[in-house]
Design a protein around this motif. Sequence first.
Motif, short mmCIF file in Angstrom:
data_model
loop_
_atom_site.label_atom_id
_atom_site.label_comp_id
_atom_site.label_asym_id
_atom_site.label_seq_id
_atom_site.Cartn_x
_atom_site.Cartn_y
_atom_site.Cartn_z
N ALA A 173 0.81 -1.22 0.00
CA ALA A 173 0.00 0.00 0.00
C ALA A 173 0.85 1.27 0.00
O ALA A 173 0.33 2.35 -0.22
CB ALA A 173 -0.92 0.00 1.21
N PHE A 174 2.13 1.11 0.25
CA PHE A 174 2.95 2.33 0.29
C PHE A 174 3.20 2.82 -1.13
O PHE A 174 2.90 2.14 -2.10
CB PHE A 174 4.25 2.15 1.07
CG PHE A 174 5.08 0.95 0.69
CD1 PHE A 174 5.22 -0.12 1.57
CD2 PHE A 174 5.75 0.89 -0.53
CE1 PHE A 174 6.00 -1.22 1.24
CE2 PHE A 174 6.52 -0.21 -0.87
CZ PHE A 174 6.65 -1.27 0.01
N THR A 175 3.73 4.05 -1.23
CA THR A 175 3.92 4.64 -2.55
C THR A 175 5.40 4.90 -2.82
O THR A 175 6.23 4.84 -1.93
CB THR A 175 3.11 5.94 -2.70
OG1 THR A 175 3.37 6.80 -1.61
CG2 THR A 175 1.62 5.63 -2.75
N ILE A 176 5.67 5.18 -4.08
CA ILE A 176 7.05 5.12 -4.56
C ILE A 176 7.97 6.15 -3.92
O ILE A 176 9.14 5.85 -3.66
CB ILE A 176 7.05 5.21 -6.11
CG1 ILE A 176 8.42 4.79 -6.65
CG2 ILE A 176 6.63 6.59 -6.59
CD1 ILE A 176 8.42 4.58 -8.15
N LYS A 177 7.45 7.32 -3.64
CA LYS A 177 8.31 8.34 -3.05
C LYS A 177 8.88 7.85 -1.72
O LYS A 177 10.06 7.98 -1.44
CB LYS A 177 7.53 9.63 -2.87
CG LYS A 177 8.34 10.73 -2.18
CD LYS A 177 7.53 12.04 -2.14
CE LYS A 177 8.39 13.17 -1.61
NZ LYS A 177 8.15 13.52 -0.22
N GLU A 178 8.00 7.29 -0.90
CA GLU A 178 8.41 6.82 0.42
C GLU A 178 9.36 5.63 0.32
O GLU A 178 10.31 5.52 1.10
CB GLU A 178 7.17 6.43 1.24
CG GLU A 178 6.34 7.61 1.73
CD GLU A 178 5.58 8.32 0.62
OE1 GLU A 178 5.43 7.77 -0.49
OE2 GLU A 178 5.14 9.45 0.88
N LEU A 179 9.09 4.75 -0.63
CA LEU A 179 9.98 3.60 -0.79
C LEU A 179 11.36 4.06 -1.22
O LEU A 179 12.39 3.59 -0.71
CB LEU A 179 9.41 2.63 -1.84
CG LEU A 179 10.30 1.40 -2.10
CD1 LEU A 179 10.39 0.53 -0.86
CD2 LEU A 179 9.79 0.61 -3.29
#
Lengths: 476, 180
Positions: free
Chosen positions: A219-225
């Motif tokens: 569920a997380f998004t690319i910026k945070e990853l």
Amino acid sequence: MSRLRGALLAAIYRKASGRQALPGETAAALHDYMVPCSGEGLYHESAVVDIYEKLPVPFGLVRFGVAPDHPEVKNVINAFTQTAHHDRCSFYGNVTVGKDLSIEELKQAYHALILTYGAEANRTLGIPGENLRGVYSARTFVGWYNGLPENKNLNPELSSETAIILGHGNVGLDVARILLSPIDLLRKTDIAAHALEAIAASKVKRVLLVGRRGPLQVAFTIKELREMINLPDARPLLHPSDFEGIGQIVKDLPRPRKRLTELMIKAALEKPSGNEAERRAAASKEWGLQFLRSPMEVIPGNDGKWVAGIRLSVNKLEGLGESAKFVQTEDVEDLECGLMLSSIGYKSYPIDPSVPFDHQQGIIPNNLGRVLHAPGLYCSGWVKRGPTGVIVTTMHDGFETAVSVLEDVRSGALDVSASKGGYEIMEALLKQRGIRPVSFSGWEKIDNVEVANGEKAGKPREKLLDVEEMVEVASQ
Amino acid sequence: MAAASLRRGFRWALRLRAAPRGPGSPPAHRQDRRLRAPARDLHSDPDTHQYDDTSQKSENLTDVVNVTFIDRSGRRIPVKGKVGDNILHLAHENGIELEGACEASLACSTCHVYVDEEHFDKLPEAVEREEDMLDMAPVLQLNSRLGCQVILTKELEGMELTLPKITRNFYVDGHVPKPH
């Protein structure tokens, strides 16, 4: 036409949330007020909007949910501030709807009520050992490092090397990043002083994020990853075997899911070279993603009081894509940890028996923001759609509800012909009850104090942590 | 911090119109009186670009770039920008409802616009950070860009920027945001 008096109820919000977050209710509320032109001129020339908020300070998750190292996300405060300065918009902080004022009383005084109180609770695991010491919800942990008054005394245990976070969302990544960030980076943020001190002394070196499903369901998004992968002094630990077969499927995925998955695959499979290889080899901290594991039991240490590990069931997936379901197998796996954070989603509470609430979905039943079977009641933000979405979604959602209100005024579905007392009536009640509301300019005094205190420490602000102190400062 | 940083060009106009507008006429909005910039009526002054009292009246005309915004209702709004302007800034200067929550810091996707095909190809490629934020934009299309990252050059003369419609179903691919 008499003035439309609406009250936006920023009553109970707070949800520690991740970045991009979800400006909870106050933001949804303030977006409601900034009604855009949809080509038909739906603006109302004399609407008065009052915002009621439980805390003395506004902005909800923008202040308490967005991570301290994401200050640009908080720029939206400037837009909200401009709205709040409008003649016909007033903010009344330190007023808890449901306690200091009732919904019924507000209904008498206003033509419309818009409920934007977000989702203040978190979903619980429902497993044995969940209440052992050293086990926290990510929500309270984020509240702790973001200076939410009710979480200031959390005093989390950061003396073990391994922390496990349950959940594969942005909030989980935020928590992992704050736990593992070099302290010199955190020092310059608006992180709460007690959290900075505790993290500076923390022994946590390894954070595992455990989720029930697979890489295609995160569920997380690319910026945070990307931030985690690039985190100084930390190395990612992703298992290549988790990504078997995924490479083939990726190219047909919708763009956001495709790019996110490609980044994970790269982090898992690509052998870094040169500087990056050196950087990772020298890193003193590490973080990893574990897939297809569900928590079954929190395992206590010898004293029976503190968490020592977690028992996880091994899962397999049925179905594909976002709607794939996990199924537990017979196998289990135990992982050691001295700190456990559950980050599995938020939950709204019903605010009052007179306001319809769908307990299953955890939202106020509504159609485009109009509360079902409750004329004059509207809702916006997480309490309307569920506790998901980022600034852009909450913003559009706020606009949608505002448009519904204005359409109803135009059509007569919302009757504004009778004049209503608005805040004058509430003011008298609050006075009787000994409640001291904090106005927006009261918040600005708090703001000035926080910024001044922050300057001394080289931080954008040092948040006040005590509600009484906030009210005092505001009333000077 | 809060009140002090009302930056020129990022005005959040509160739209309080005294009378309904006829079709086709752009909104002349009354500004919050705390804002110092004068109210603008694009009809009365089509050729000058008044940012403030000290704006350059002797503007170099070769710097002008004409673009057209198409708002959410399909209305076309021609605008004169100049080389170096970013589209978000330009939109705000002209009362176009393009939000810019993070104020051009690549931390949100509220300034999402569609660029007409011909001019889309002329834009420099988006940096990774912009692509990451675009992933979050509702109703993403191949010609999507973040307005705050589109900088005017002479080559972009005639560019059309369409604001995405706000629809209930935010994602074209049926994606539903997962709980945080």
